[in-house]
Design a protein around this motif. Structure first.
Motif, mmCIF file in Angstrom:
data_model
loop_
_atom_site.group_PDB
_atom_site.id
_atom_site.type_symbol
_atom_site.label_atom_id
_atom_site.label_comp_id
_atom_site.label_asym_id
_atom_site.label_seq_id
_atom_site.Cartn_x
_atom_site.Cartn_y
_atom_site.Cartn_z
ATOM 1 N N LEU A 32 -1.758 13.309 34.452
ATOM 2 C CA LEU A 32 -1.238 13.202 33.086
ATOM 3 C C LEU A 32 0.153 12.573 33.075
ATOM 4 O O LEU A 32 0.468 11.756 32.199
ATOM 5 N N ALA A 33 0.989 12.972 34.027
ATOM 6 C CA ALA A 33 2.334 12.401 34.090
ATOM 7 C C ALA A 33 2.277 10.899 34.304
ATOM 8 O O ALA A 33 3.058 10.137 33.713
ATOM 9 N N ILE A 34 1.328 10.454 35.139
ATOM 10 C CA ILE A 34 1.180 9.017 35.397
ATOM 11 C C ILE A 34 0.667 8.301 34.160
ATOM 12 O O ILE A 34 1.208 7.270 33.745
ATOM 13 N N ASP A 35 -0.372 8.846 33.550
ATOM 14 C CA ASP A 35 -0.975 8.204 32.378
ATOM 15 C C ASP A 35 -0.001 8.111 31.206
ATOM 16 O O ASP A 35 0.037 7.102 30.489
ATOM 17 N N CYS A 36 0.767 9.169 31.007
ATOM 18 C CA CYS A 36 1.664 9.233 29.850
ATOM 19 C C CYS A 36 3.077 8.749 30.159
ATOM 20 O O CYS A 36 3.938 8.739 29.267
ATOM 21 N N LYS A 37 3.304 8.400 31.442
ATOM 22 C CA LYS A 37 4.618 7.907 31.870
ATOM 23 C C LYS A 37 5.736 8.877 31.500
ATOM 24 O O LYS A 37 6.765 8.508 30.927
ATOM 25 N N VAL A 38 5.503 10.157 31.858
ATOM 26 C CA VAL A 38 6.494 11.197 31.579
ATOM 27 C C VAL A 38 6.773 11.980 32.857
ATOM 28 O O VAL A 38 5.969 11.961 33.787
ATOM 29 N N PRO A 39 7.911 12.662 32.920
ATOM 30 C CA PRO A 39 8.155 13.561 34.050
ATOM 31 C C PRO A 39 7.093 14.660 34.104
ATOM 32 O O PRO A 39 6.513 15.036 33.076
ATOM 33 N N VAL A 40 6.858 15.199 35.281
ATOM 34 C CA VAL A 40 5.853 16.250 35.413
ATOM 35 C C VAL A 40 6.215 17.473 34.577
ATOM 36 O O VAL A 40 5.331 18.222 34.146
#
Length: 620
Positions: A519-527
């Motif tokens: 999810l962090a990769i897909d949404c380009k957000v910190p974990v």
């Protein structure tokens, strides 16, 4: 830009460092937590590399821990349940539906080490296009082996133990699945080692503690904090089947003085059970005479033969999981000497592993051969040995030390005993709305110090019952690194960690880490900023249990609804009771929670119907 990358690659090669491809997720540690991270991520379409220091994957379940540590088997599901189901199917397919092996596998919760390895490998092989497993890859927790920029890990440097060269691995998210917490430490995540004081969190068994087995405080306890680390051992795969039994060899470093205290323990029957409070010196002397007459021990709480030295849990094919004997003053644990392990180099760790192996072999050789022990005790011990069809490349001995506790990180959520203890008798522990798994095991720690004269037990040996609890995502999240997850060296106190440290929980946390990373990769957000509801939905898709109900299982058509509503406080009881009729008190409580009053006929409309109305309304 292309020329720049070529120059970098050439520079790395000139320094004896190999440049590696980029992976979505880089996992350090091929134990079950790391394996499940990679599998969960692969099912979300992500690539990963597992970097395992040894020649074998599987961690402790592949190294003797064949009796799964879980108090309520239905509490933890998801990939862990998939693993145990495959174990069960393996024994059924190989030996038959009516076989003794299938019965002895206990629904897949008891297994031989080699079978665990096979099942983990099978699960990984199903995702060969997404998961790369590299063995003999060592990460050393040193600053020069990690590159961090603006709070994100860019790459790590790994030693290839086969050729002695360094290798660089890049990824979008990194996962520390080591038992020691080496990657998190190198990344600068704050951590703790040792034991908190009893006053810091008010936890049972905290600090320096002497207790009869189990959970009966004895003299000498101070509750003071210290740097003591609970003891390690090897989980031995033992057998009394002469066809596959190998007797314990005498190690070259054998030192009889290490084991002589066992002699009096065997003759008198002295042990650490709470029944010793009622045992007198006269009773122990009577036991000595009883044994001298050719009988086994009769002292309350005592064991004879192999069970004096090791706990024994039956596995298929006449093998056992041999662990430290909790009721003994001397067994396979080697307290104190392991204290440096969490922060030491691999050179030191390897030396300790050899020391522990020699100590363990020496203990059993002593028990089978020393002439000062009763002859019939030695004869009983000689019935047992190592299983010669396990670890054939390592003298039939486990390849990996049982590291019960290494570094414990100080993460977004710090788990303590209160998170696993019921808020009142018969009730649940505190509910975590951001739960990523349910789990259940006792607050359980092994000894931190060796035998001391006059003490009822070894310092630090404690066990306190818990109830099925929820584990928040925050225990695997560091505060200060945006793309690092810690599903094995989790955030918690020594006592809090003592219940989380079981492989079923680590597998579940690995599953959560794999999905959170995706999810962090897909949404380009910190974990730390992944969408919690989305994460929980995906976990339930993979049949994970986030909150446990005694009357529901993942295959139930209403499981997702109950998980969602349960975590939001609608179902605080142990039974969801979805098909029961709604009563006035419950309707009022649910109306207050959702902000409107559902249409329902008291005593007629089912709880499921009302919950479904609320669910549809709040999910719009």
């Amino acid at each position: 830009m292309k020329g720049f990358h070529i120059l970098i690659a050439l520079l790395l090669l000139s320094l004896g460092v190999s440049a590696q491809n980029h992976f979505d997720i880089v996992v350090v540690g091929g134990n079950p937590g790391g394996i499940m991270t990679a599998i969960a991520a692969a099912r979300q379409g992500k690539t990963s590399v597992i970097l395992e220091r040894t020649r074998h994957i599987g961690g402790l379940p592949a190294n003797g821990l064949g009796a799964t540590d879980i108090a309520t088997r239905e509490a933890t599901t998801g990939l862990f349940l998939e693993f145990t189901s495959r174990i069960k199917r393996y024994y059924a397919d190989r030996y038959g539906e009516n076989s003794q092996q299938l019965k002895d596998c206990s629904d897949g919760f008891h297994f031989e080490p080699s079978v665990a390895t096979t099942i983990y490998q099978d699960m990984l092989n199903e995702h060969k296009d997404k998961i790369t497993v590299l063995l003999m890859r060592q990460f050393d927790a040193e600053n020069q082996n990690i590159s961090i920029k603006n709070g994100r890990i860019e790459s790590i440097c790994i030693l290839n133990r086969e050729n002695g060269k360094k290798e660089i691995y890049q990824g979008d998210v990194f996962v520390d699945a080591t038992y020691e917490g080496d990657l998190g430490a190198a990344a600068g995540v704050p951590f703790r080692i040792g034991r908190e004081s009893k006053t810091e969190f008010g936890e049972p068994g905290a600090g320096r503690a002497y207790e009869y087995w189990k959970s009966l405080p004895a003299s000498g306890s101070t509750g003071e904090a210290d740097n003591a680390v609970q003891a390690y051992n090897y989980r031995l795969c033992l057998t009394n089947d002469p066809k596959i039994r190998v007797l314990f060899p005498k190690p070259a470093s054998y030192n009889r003085d290490e084991y002589v205290s066992l002699i009096e323990d065997v003759w008198t029957g002295k042990n650490t059970q709470r029944v010793m409070l009622k045992v007198t010196d006269e009773m122990m002397e009577e036991n000595r005479r009883h044994i001298a007459a050719g009988n086994p021990t009769k002292l309350p709480g005592d064991s004879w033969g192999i069970r004096k030295l090791s706990s024994i849990v039956k596995l298929p094919n006449q093998k056992t999981d041999g662990n430290n004997q909790h009721a003994a003053f001397i067994s396979t644990d080697l307290p104190e000497e392991n204290w440096p392990w969490p922060t030491s180099s691999w050179e030191w760790r390897d030396k300790f592993a050899k020391r522990l192996k020699d100590y363990t072999l020496g203990l059993f050789w002593f028990a089978q051969n020393d002439p000062e022990l009763p002859e019939h005790f030695r004869k009983a011990m000689l019935e047992w040995g190592l299983a010669k069809d396990e670890y054939q490349d390592n003298e039939y001995f486990p390849r990996q030390v049982y590291v019960r506790e290494g570094r414990r990180f100080d993460g977004v959520y710090f788990f303590t005993a209160k998170d696993a203890l019921p808020t009142a008798s018969g009730e649940r522990p505190p509910l975590h709305a951001n739960s990523v798994t349910a789990s259940h095991y006792a607050l359980d720690s092994h000894a931190a110090r060796k035998r001391e004269a006059g003490r009822a037990h070894l310092d630090g040996f404690i066990s306190y019952p818990t109830a099925v609890y929820t584990v928040p995502l925050g225990v695997i999240l560091p505060r200060n690194v945006e793309n690092l997850l810690l599903p094995v060296p989790v955030s918690g106190s020594h006592i809090g960690f003592s219940t989380l440290r079981m492989e079923p929980c680590w597998m579940a946390l690995g599953q959560a880490a794999g999905i959170a990373a995706s999810l962090a990769i897909d949404c380009k957000v910190p974990v730390q900023d992944v969408d919690m509801s989305r994460l929980q939905d995906l976990l339930v898709d993979q049949k994970a249990t986030l909150i446990y109900f005694r009357d529901l299982r993942p295959e139930d058509p209403n499981f997702r609804l109950a998980q969602y509503m349960g975590l939001r406080g609608y179902l605080p009881e142990w039974n969801a009771n979805l098909h029961g009729a709604i009563d006035e008190g419950t309707l009022q409580e649910w109306s207050a929670l959702c902000g409107f009053k559902p249409k329902a006929t008291l005593g007629k409309t089912s709880r499921l119907e009302v919950l479904t109305m609320i669910y549809k309304r709040i999910c719009q």
